[in-house]
Every structure is written in structure tokens, then in C-alpha cells.
Design a protein around this motif. Structure first.
Motif, PDB file in Angstrom:
ATOM      1  N   VAL A 108       0.810  -1.187  -0.140  1.00 31.61           N
ATOM      2  CA  VAL A 108      -0.003  -0.080  -0.051  1.00 31.61           C
ATOM      3  C   VAL A 108       0.815   1.274   0.059  1.00 31.61           C
ATOM      4  O   VAL A 108       0.549   2.321  -0.559  1.00 31.61           O
ATOM      5  CB  VAL A 108      -0.941  -0.033   1.205  1.00 31.61           C
ATOM      6  N   GLY A 109       2.129   1.101   0.580  1.00 32.96           N
ATOM      7  CA  GLY A 109       3.064   2.246   0.788  1.00 32.96           C
ATOM      8  C   GLY A 109       3.594   2.688  -0.507  1.00 32.96           C
ATOM      9  O   GLY A 109       3.918   3.868  -0.612  1.00 32.96           O
ATOM     10  N   GLU A 110       3.578   1.877  -1.617  1.00 31.24           N
ATOM     11  CA  GLU A 110       3.554   2.208  -2.972  1.00 31.24           C
ATOM     12  C   GLU A 110       2.738   3.102  -3.733  1.00 31.24           C
ATOM     13  O   GLU A 110       3.300   3.881  -4.740  1.00 31.24           O
ATOM     14  CB  GLU A 110       4.148   0.837  -3.655  1.00 31.24           C
ATOM     15  N   LEU A 111       1.618   3.184  -3.122  1.00 32.20           N
ATOM     16  CA  LEU A 111       0.644   3.906  -3.929  1.00 32.20           C
ATOM     17  C   LEU A 111       0.756   5.608  -3.598  1.00 32.20           C
ATOM     18  O   LEU A 111       1.182   5.433  -2.590  1.00 32.20           O
ATOM     19  CB  LEU A 111      -0.756   3.482  -3.447  1.00 32.20           C
ATOM     20  N   PRO A 112       0.350   6.422  -4.561  1.00 32.78           N
ATOM     21  CA  PRO A 112       0.525   7.720  -4.315  1.00 32.78           C
ATOM     22  C   PRO A 112      -0.312   8.066  -2.907  1.00 32.78           C
ATOM     23  O   PRO A 112       0.021   9.131  -2.502  1.00 32.78           O
ATOM     24  CB  PRO A 112       0.255   8.332  -5.760  1.00 32.78           C
ATOM     25  N   GLN A 113      -1.594   7.504  -2.946  1.00 31.66           N
ATOM     26  CA  GLN A 113      -2.515   7.808  -1.735  1.00 31.66           C
ATOM     27  C   GLN A 113      -3.431   6.784  -1.481  1.00 31.66           C
ATOM     28  O   GLN A 113      -3.285   5.684  -2.207  1.00 31.66           O
ATOM     29  CB  GLN A 113      -3.218   8.972  -2.355  1.00 31.66           C
ATOM     30  N   PHE A 114      -3.807   6.725  -0.351  1.00 32.32           N
ATOM     31  CA  PHE A 114      -4.801   5.460   0.024  1.00 32.32           C
ATOM     32  C   PHE A 114      -6.119   5.893  -0.519  1.00 32.32           C
ATOM     33  O   PHE A 114      -6.839   4.932  -0.909  1.00 32.32           O
ATOM     34  CB  PHE A 114      -4.635   5.438   1.502  1.00 32.32           C
ATOM     35  N   TRP A 115      -6.705   7.025  -0.341  1.00 33.49           N
ATOM     36  CA  TRP A 115      -8.118   7.337  -0.516  1.00 33.49           C
ATOM     37  C   TRP A 115      -8.128   8.352  -1.877  1.00 33.49           C
ATOM     38  O   TRP A 115      -7.141   9.068  -2.078  1.00 33.49           O
ATOM     39  CB  TRP A 115      -8.700   8.315   0.447  1.00 33.49           C
ATOM     40  N   GLN A 116      -9.364   8.310  -2.511  1.00 35.56           N
ATOM     41  CA  GLN A 116      -9.727   8.860  -3.547  1.00 35.56           C
ATOM     42  C   GLN A 116      -9.800  10.547  -2.961  1.00 35.56           C
ATOM     43  O   GLN A 116     -10.549  10.206  -1.784  1.00 35.56           O
ATOM     44  CB  GLN A 116     -11.071   8.488  -4.429  1.00 35.56           C
ATOM     45  N   LEU A 117      -9.504  11.407  -3.647  1.00 34.11           N
ATOM     46  CA  LEU A 117      -9.955  12.608  -3.007  1.00 34.11           C
ATOM     47  C   LEU A 117     -11.546  12.853  -2.797  1.00 34.11           C
ATOM     48  O   LEU A 117     -12.389  12.171  -3.830  1.00 34.11           O
ATOM     49  CB  LEU A 117      -9.534  13.765  -4.038  1.00 34.11           C
ATOM     50  N   ARG A 118     -11.904  13.782  -2.112  1.00 32.30           N
ATOM     51  CA  ARG A 118     -13.092  13.996  -1.769  1.00 32.30           C
ATOM     52  C   ARG A 118     -14.111  12.823  -1.529  1.00 32.30           C
ATOM     53  O   ARG A 118     -13.642  11.897  -1.167  1.00 32.30           O
ATOM     54  CB  ARG A 118     -13.821  14.737  -3.126  1.00 32.30           C
ATOM     55  N   PHE A 119     -15.539  13.280  -1.475  1.00 28.17           N
ATOM     56  CA  PHE A 119     -16.337  12.487  -0.858  1.00 28.17           C
ATOM     57  C   PHE A 119     -17.783  12.757  -1.482  1.00 28.17           C
ATOM     58  O   PHE A 119     -17.987  13.936  -1.591  1.00 28.17           O
ATOM     59  CB  PHE A 119     -16.478  11.985   0.501  1.00 28.17           C
ATOM     60  N   TYR A 120     -18.637  11.868  -1.348  1.00 29.78           N
ATOM     61  CA  TYR A 120     -20.206  12.166  -1.997  1.00 29.78           C
ATOM     62  C   TYR A 120     -20.751  12.351  -0.634  1.00 29.78           C
ATOM     63  O   TYR A 120     -20.701  11.622   0.264  1.00 29.78           O
ATOM     64  CB  TYR A 120     -20.692  10.932  -2.830  1.00 29.78           C
ATOM     65  N   ASP A 121     -21.651  13.415  -0.616  1.00 31.28           N
ATOM     66  CA  ASP A 121     -22.391  13.730   0.431  1.00 31.28           C
ATOM     67  C   ASP A 121     -23.835  14.004   0.134  1.00 31.28           C
ATOM     68  O   ASP A 121     -24.144  14.670  -0.825  1.00 31.28           O
ATOM     69  CB  ASP A 121     -21.995  14.961   1.141  1.00 31.28           C
ATOM     70  N   PHE A 122     -24.799  13.194   0.797  1.00 27.19           N
ATOM     71  CA  PHE A 122     -26.488  13.288   0.464  1.00 27.19           C
ATOM     72  C   PHE A 122     -27.069  13.666   1.827  1.00 27.19           C
ATOM     73  O   PHE A 122     -26.912  12.777   2.715  1.00 27.19           O
ATOM     74  CB  PHE A 122     -26.859  11.954  -0.173  1.00 27.19           C
ATOM     75  N   ASN A 123     -27.582  14.798   1.935  1.00 27.65           N
ATOM     76  CA  ASN A 123     -28.423  15.351   2.979  1.00 27.65           C
ATOM     77  C   ASN A 123     -29.631  14.305   3.152  1.00 27.65           C
ATOM     78  O   ASN A 123     -30.603  14.266   2.227  1.00 27.65           O
ATOM     79  CB  ASN A 123     -28.773  16.537   2.836  1.00 27.65           C
ATOM     80  N   VAL A 124     -29.778  13.782   4.302  1.00 28.14           N
ATOM     81  CA  VAL A 124     -30.886  12.748   4.667  1.00 28.14           C
ATOM     82  C   VAL A 124     -31.754  13.666   5.622  1.00 28.14           C
ATOM     83  O   VAL A 124     -31.691  13.774   6.570  1.00 28.14           O
ATOM     84  CB  VAL A 124     -30.462  11.650   5.313  1.00 28.14           C
ATOM     85  N   TYR A 125     -33.159  13.818   4.928  1.00 24.09           N
ATOM     86  CA  TYR A 125     -33.999  14.982   5.567  1.00 24.09           C
ATOM     87  C   TYR A 125     -35.408  14.132   6.160  1.00 24.09           C
ATOM     88  O   TYR A 125     -36.178  15.206   6.384  1.00 24.09           O
ATOM     89  CB  TYR A 125     -34.349  15.971   4.419  1.00 24.09           C
ATOM     90  N   SER A 126     -35.330  12.890   6.109  1.00 22.19           N
ATOM     91  CA  SER A 126     -36.656  12.167   6.347  1.00 22.19           C
ATOM     92  C   SER A 126     -36.590  10.788   6.963  1.00 22.19           C
ATOM     93  O   SER A 126     -35.406  10.272   6.675  1.00 22.19           O
ATOM     94  CB  SER A 126     -37.869  12.217   5.273  1.00 22.19           C
TER      95      SER A 126
END
Length: 177
Positions: free
Chosen positions: A109-127
Motif C-alpha cells: 500500500v505504501g507504494e501507492l501515491p495515496q490511500f483514498w480517492q480525493l473528496r467524498f459524496y454527501d447526500f443530506n438525509v431529511y426524512s
């Protein structure tokens, strides 16, 4: 933040967030790595004071259903969680125990440039309906991906907290919308 991406905080709503491993690689492809993620989620939960309503940790992505934290924003929570998991995973050699399902995994894993994709998806749950929809979606994810035949067989989700009222790998906060 990228142009056109808007996050809605401060409304008292839950947030259904999704984030992926780098290039959707199965960097959480071992029980050990998913357990490490669950431990770090518990630590960040205690430190930032958000409600954890639901979760599922998949080999290449994560879904969380959380409230806004007492300290910071959901973005802050995810930044801390992703940093901590990344740092700890990059320190460890990922050895697959004998008899465990082998999912294709980068040698180091240390050979990868990063562990996570940048950013994230966010959905507001309103009900209440949307909350249940997102929980059902999360809990069905391991079945839909062919990892298990029933959600009860995937310990890295909040399914057992809802179905059997047993604690899973983390504490689940009951929320009524």
C-alpha cells in the motif's frame, strides 16, 4: 472544494457519505484492514461527537450515515478518519491470513501515491423514509456485490445493530427523523 460542488451543513440533517479507496482498489480487502477502519471510526466518533446511524465498510469503499459533529463539520470528520486510516494502513504490511478470501490487492500500500480517492459524496438525509432507504442500501451492499449471501454474514456493517439489536463493530446511535 471543486467548482460546482456544494455541501449543505448546519441544517441538523443526517449525512449519507460515500468515499472510495484510491482508484477503487480493494485496499480494505482484508478483515484486518476493515477492523482497523472500524477502530479508527470509533475513535473519531468519540473525539468529534457525531451520531453514527449506520455504516458499511466494503473492500474498496465506505458508506456512513452520520449527523453533523459537535466539533467541526462532516468534512472535518472524514478528513481526520481518512488520514488516520491511511497512515496506519501504510505502516502495516498487509498479510492475508490463511483461509481468508483473497481479493486482488497491491503488494505494498505504501507504494501507492495515496490511500483514498480525493473528496467524498454527501447526500443530506431529511426524512425517516430517506434514512431507512440509505440504511437498506448500505446493508444490502455486501450482498449485491456478491461478498455474502445475507447481510448478517458481513460483520463490517451496522446491520446487526438494527436487526438483532446486537452491537456490531461499533456503537450505533438511534435517530428518529
Amino acid at each position: 472544494m471543486p467548482k460546482g460542488l456544494k455541501r449543505y451543513y448546519g441544517r441538523g440533517e443526517l449525512h449519507f457519505v460515500t468515499f472510495s479507496c484510491y482508484r477503487r482498489l480493494p485496499l480494505l480487502g482484508t478483515a484486518r484492514s476493515r477492523n482497523l477502519f472500524a477502530r479508527e471510526l470509533g475513535r473519531v466518533w468519540q473525539e468529534y461527537g457525531f451520531l453514527l446511524v449506520g455504516y458499511v465498510v466494503m473492500p474498496n469503499h465506505v458508506h456512513l450515515l452520520i449527523s453533523e459533529p459537535k466539533k467541526g463539520t462532516p468534512s472535518t470528520v472524514l478528513q481526520m478518519l481518512k488520514q488516520r486510516v491511511s497512515r496506519k494502513m501504510r505502516k502495516k504490511k498487509n498479510i492475508v491470513p490463511r483461509g481468508q478470501l483473497r481479493i486482488p490487492f497491491p503488494r505494498f500500500v505504501g507504494e501507492l501515491p495515496q490511500f483514498w480517492q480525493l473528496r467524498f459524496y454527501d447526500f443530506n438525509v431529511y426524512s425517516h423514509t430517506k434514512k431507512n432507504e440509505k440504511l437498506d442500501y448500505m446493508h444490502a451492499n455486501p450482498v449485491n456485490r456478491g461478498l455474502v449471501k445475507h447481510p448478517k454474514d458481513w460483520p463490517w456493517s451496522s446491520w446487526s445493530s438494527y436487526s438483532r439489536e446486537e452491537p456490531g463493530l461499533g456503537t450505533i446511535d438511534a435517530v428518529n427523523l
